[in-house]
Design a protein around this motif. Structure first.
Motif, PDB file in Angstrom:
ATOM      1  N   LEU A 189      41.097  44.692  24.276  1.00 18.09           N
ATOM      2  CA  LEU A 189      40.109  45.178  25.237  1.00 18.09           C
ATOM      3  C   LEU A 189      40.332  44.555  26.611  1.00 18.09           C
ATOM      4  CD1 LEU A 189      36.920  45.093  22.971  1.00 18.09           C
ATOM      5  CD2 LEU A 189      38.026  47.135  23.880  1.00 18.09           C
ATOM      6  N   LYS A 190      40.723  43.290  26.604  1.00 18.25           N
ATOM      7  CA  LYS A 190      40.974  42.604  27.879  1.00 18.25           C
ATOM      8  C   LYS A 190      42.167  43.230  28.607  1.00 18.25           C
ATOM      9  CE  LYS A 190      42.312  38.148  28.352  1.00 18.25           C
ATOM     10  NZ  LYS A 190      42.240  36.682  28.204  1.00 18.25           N
ATOM     11  N   ARG A 191      43.207  43.553  27.839  1.00 17.28           N
ATOM     12  CA  ARG A 191      44.382  44.187  28.448  1.00 17.28           C
ATOM     13  C   ARG A 191      44.023  45.542  29.051  1.00 17.28           C
ATOM     14  NH1 ARG A 191      47.314  41.682  24.256  1.00 17.28           N
ATOM     15  NH2 ARG A 191      46.964  43.430  22.834  1.00 17.28           N
ATOM     16  N   GLN A 192      43.196  46.311  28.330  1.00 14.82           N
ATOM     17  CA  GLN A 192      42.801  47.626  28.825  1.00 14.82           C
ATOM     18  C   GLN A 192      41.999  47.530  30.114  1.00 14.82           C
ATOM     19  OE1 GLN A 192      43.825  50.648  27.578  1.00 14.82           O
ATOM     20  NE2 GLN A 192      45.108  49.335  26.280  1.00 14.82           N
ATOM     21  N   LEU A 193      41.092  46.567  30.177  1.00 21.88           N
ATOM     22  CA  LEU A 193      40.278  46.394  31.383  1.00 21.88           C
ATOM     23  C   LEU A 193      41.115  45.895  32.554  1.00 21.88           C
ATOM     24  CD1 LEU A 193      36.923  44.866  30.036  1.00 21.88           C
ATOM     25  CD2 LEU A 193      37.290  47.138  31.006  1.00 21.88           C
ATOM     26  N   LEU A 194      42.087  45.025  32.264  1.00 22.50           N
ATOM     27  CA  LEU A 194      42.918  44.482  33.340  1.00 22.50           C
ATOM     28  C   LEU A 194      43.872  45.524  33.921  1.00 22.50           C
ATOM     29  CD1 LEU A 194      43.677  40.908  31.955  1.00 22.50           C
ATOM     30  CD2 LEU A 194      42.381  41.474  34.015  1.00 22.50           C
ATOM     31  N   LYS A 195      44.058  46.629  33.197  1.00 19.43           N
ATOM     32  CA  LYS A 195      44.875  47.713  33.754  1.00 19.43           C
ATOM     33  C   LYS A 195      44.119  48.435  34.878  1.00 19.43           C
ATOM     34  CE  LYS A 195      47.514  48.817  29.550  1.00 19.43           C
ATOM     35  NZ  LYS A 195      47.737  49.846  28.488  1.00 19.43           N
ATOM     36  N   LYS A 196      42.788  48.345  34.811  1.00 16.81           N
ATOM     37  CA  LYS A 196      41.949  49.065  35.763  1.00 16.81           C
ATOM     38  C   LYS A 196      41.438  48.184  36.900  1.00 16.81           C
ATOM     39  CE  LYS A 196      40.356  52.034  31.981  1.00 16.81           C
ATOM     40  NZ  LYS A 196      39.186  52.482  31.177  1.00 16.81           N
ATOM     41  N   ARG A 197      41.474  46.863  36.692  1.00 14.29           N
ATOM     42  CA  ARG A 197      40.977  45.959  37.735  1.00 14.29           C
ATOM     43  C   ARG A 197      41.794  44.682  37.748  1.00 14.29           C
ATOM     44  NH1 ARG A 197      35.153  45.758  34.989  1.00 14.29           N
ATOM     45  NH2 ARG A 197      35.842  47.864  34.510  1.00 14.29           N
ATOM     46  N   MET A 198      41.756  43.985  38.859  1.00 18.09           N
ATOM     47  CA  MET A 198      42.559  42.775  39.020  1.00 18.09           C
ATOM     48  C   MET A 198      41.986  41.591  38.256  1.00 18.09           C
ATOM     49  SD  MET A 198      45.232  43.378  40.842  1.00 18.09           S
ATOM     50  CE  MET A 198      45.697  41.721  41.314  1.00 18.09           C
ATOM     51  N   LYS A 199      40.663  41.564  38.160  1.00 19.04           N
ATOM     52  CA  LYS A 199      40.013  40.397  37.573  1.00 19.04           C
ATOM     53  C   LYS A 199      38.800  40.829  36.765  1.00 19.04           C
ATOM     54  CE  LYS A 199      38.106  35.893  38.979  1.00 19.04           C
ATOM     55  NZ  LYS A 199      37.732  35.046  40.145  1.00 19.04           N
ATOM     56  N   LEU A 200      38.553  40.140  35.658  1.00 16.87           N
ATOM     57  CA  LEU A 200      37.399  40.456  34.828  1.00 16.87           C
ATOM     58  C   LEU A 200      36.173  39.685  35.302  1.00 16.87           C
ATOM     59  CD1 LEU A 200      38.914  40.397  31.203  1.00 16.87           C
ATOM     60  CD2 LEU A 200      38.637  42.342  32.744  1.00 16.87           C
ATOM     61  N   SER A 201      35.033  40.354  35.292  1.00 15.93           N
ATOM     62  CA  SER A 201      33.785  39.684  35.661  1.00 15.93           C
ATOM     63  C   SER A 201      33.232  38.926  34.461  1.00 15.93           C
ATOM     64  CB  SER A 201      32.751  40.720  36.124  1.00 15.93           C
ATOM     65  OG  SER A 201      32.364  41.545  35.031  1.00 15.93           O
ATOM     66  N   SER A 202      32.221  38.092  34.702  1.00 12.30           N
ATOM     67  CA  SER A 202      31.585  37.350  33.609  1.00 12.30           C
ATOM     68  C   SER A 202      30.983  38.308  32.594  1.00 12.30           C
ATOM     69  CB  SER A 202      30.485  36.434  34.167  1.00 12.30           C
ATOM     70  OG  SER A 202      31.045  35.462  35.026  1.00 12.30           O
ATOM     71  N   LEU A 203      30.410  39.400  33.074  1.00  9.70           N
ATOM     72  CA  LEU A 203      29.812  40.395  32.181  1.00  9.70           C
ATOM     73  C   LEU A 203      30.881  41.074  31.327  1.00  9.70           C
ATOM     74  CD1 LEU A 203      27.326  41.935  31.228  1.00  9.70           C
ATOM     75  CD2 LEU A 203      27.705  43.575  33.095  1.00  9.70           C
ATOM     76  N   ASP A 204      32.040  41.368  31.926  1.00 13.56           N
ATOM     77  CA  ASP A 204      33.149  41.972  31.175  1.00 13.56           C
ATOM     78  C   ASP A 204      33.552  41.086  30.002  1.00 13.56           C
ATOM     79  OD1 ASP A 204      33.367  44.192  32.831  1.00 13.56           O
ATOM     80  OD2 ASP A 204      34.769  43.198  34.191  1.00 13.56           O
ATOM     81  N   ARG A 305      49.350  32.680  30.308  1.00 18.24           N
ATOM     82  CA  ARG A 305      48.789  33.727  29.447  1.00 18.24           C
ATOM     83  C   ARG A 305      49.080  35.096  30.027  1.00 18.24           C
ATOM     84  NH1 ARG A 305      44.126  32.714  26.027  1.00 18.24           N
ATOM     85  NH2 ARG A 305      44.416  34.899  25.616  1.00 18.24           N
ATOM     86  N   ARG A 306      49.485  36.014  29.208  1.00 16.58           N
ATOM     87  CA  ARG A 306      49.801  37.351  29.671  1.00 16.58           C
ATOM     88  C   ARG A 306      48.660  38.290  29.386  1.00 16.58           C
ATOM     89  NH1 ARG A 306      53.272  34.181  28.353  1.00 16.58           N
ATOM     90  NH2 ARG A 306      52.400  34.145  26.268  1.00 16.58           N
ATOM     91  N   PRO A 307      48.381  39.213  30.297  1.00 20.04           N
ATOM     92  CA  PRO A 307      47.311  40.160  30.029  1.00 20.04           C
ATOM     93  C   PRO A 307      47.662  41.079  28.865  1.00 20.04           C
ATOM     94  CG  PRO A 307      48.500  40.837  31.986  1.00 20.04           C
ATOM     95  CD  PRO A 307      49.049  39.518  31.586  1.00 20.04           C
TER      96      PRO A 307
END
Length: 307
Positions: A189-204, A305-307
């Protein structure tokens, strides 16, 4: 070898341990309710809040926090081992390549096996201490009288033998799929979200940690119930069933549970477990990610760590 003993793996291990301890401390009463529902088969209250109210009424306001120190100690050691092993193995295997869901699952499984073999004695002791002094509805449960962690180790070895410290190891080994599935979905899930944005938020981070844990817990919960019963080890079992933790006993306890309570008996306490474990995992991953990022920033290093 350098990857296994790297500073990065140590940072991930410490951050994972601190995150898990923080989260468990916050949501500890929910874990107490879950354990009572799993072990005390004759308790009639089915909901988390009713069980907690019963415990407070019968045993005192601080009863939901009984056994906090041994649980926190075990959790700290367990997560340090798991996160260190997971990140070390991932660094060795991936080596600059993109990680995949399959690799995450395999690495998570191996890290789980290492963790189980090293830390099961701690979990056996903390399960006993956490349930000591509890008012059970099930008369088949034999009470204990431990003065602390070291005394519990001493009495278990003296009265039940050294192997008793590994009670529940077999279902625990099967349950390594729990964190493996959790990390597989979390990393995916983290990899999928990082494809759409540069950085994950605390909520993500909080949400994907919660989703990953909810899936892993629901899939493996029946084995978690049997694991708790075996770790507690204070039920009066037939002599032929005293060798705890074997496949034969796991199947026997699963059969007995279904025969007495139906299929839903395997999921007794699931509400409390989901509430506790999902919130705990979500908060743990949040603290873990923030602490790891902050540490690497302060040290002027970039995580491998790799996305």
């Amino acid at each position: 070898m350098a990857s296994v003993l790297s500073y990065e793996s140590l940072v991930h291990a410490v951050a994972g341990a601190v995150g898990s301890v923080t989260a468990m401390t916050v949501f500890f009463p929910l874990d107490t309710a879950r354990l009572r529902l799993q072990v005390d088969e004759k308790r009639k209250s089915k909901t988390t809040h009713m069980v907690l109210l019963e415990i407070i009424k019968e045993e005192g306001l601080l009863a939901p926090y009984r056994g906090l120190f041994p649980v926190i100690s075990s959790l700290c050691c367990s997560n340090f081992v798991y996160f260190y092993t997971f990140n070390s193995l991932k660094a060795v295997w991936v080596k600059g390549q993109r990680s995949t869901t399959g690799k995450d699952l395999v690495v998570g499984f191996v890290a789980g096996v290492v963790n189980v073999l090293l830390t099961t004695p701690l979990w056996v002791v903390n399960t006993r201490l956490k349930l000591q002094g509890a008012k059970f509805r099930n008369e088949d449960i034999v009470p204990t009288n431990y003065k602390g962690i070291l005394d519990a180790f001493h009495q278990i070895i003296r009265d039940e033998g050294l192997s008793a410290l590994w009670n529940g190891t077999f279902p625990s080994l099967l349950l390594v799929f729990n964190p493996a599935i959790q990390f597989m979905f979390y990393e995916g899930l983290k990899r999928q979200l990082l494809k759409k944005r540069m950085k994950l938020s605390s909520l993500d981070v909080f949400v994907i940690g919660a989703v990953a844990k909810a899936i892993a817990t629901t899939v493996t919960y029946p084995l978690q119930t049997i694991q708790s019963i075996l770790r507690f080890g204070r039920h009066r079992l037939n002599p032929e069933n005293r060798t705890l933790g074997s496949l034969r006993n796991v199947l026997y306890l699963l059969h007995q549970r279904v025969r007495r309570f139906g299929i839903m008996g395997l999921y007794k306490g699931l509400e409390a477990k989901l509430l506790q474990t999902v919130l705990t995992a979500a908060l743990m991953f949040l603290v873990y990610e923030k602490l790891t990022a902050a540490t690497f920033t302060v040290m002027g290093l970039k995580s491998a760590r790799r996305p």
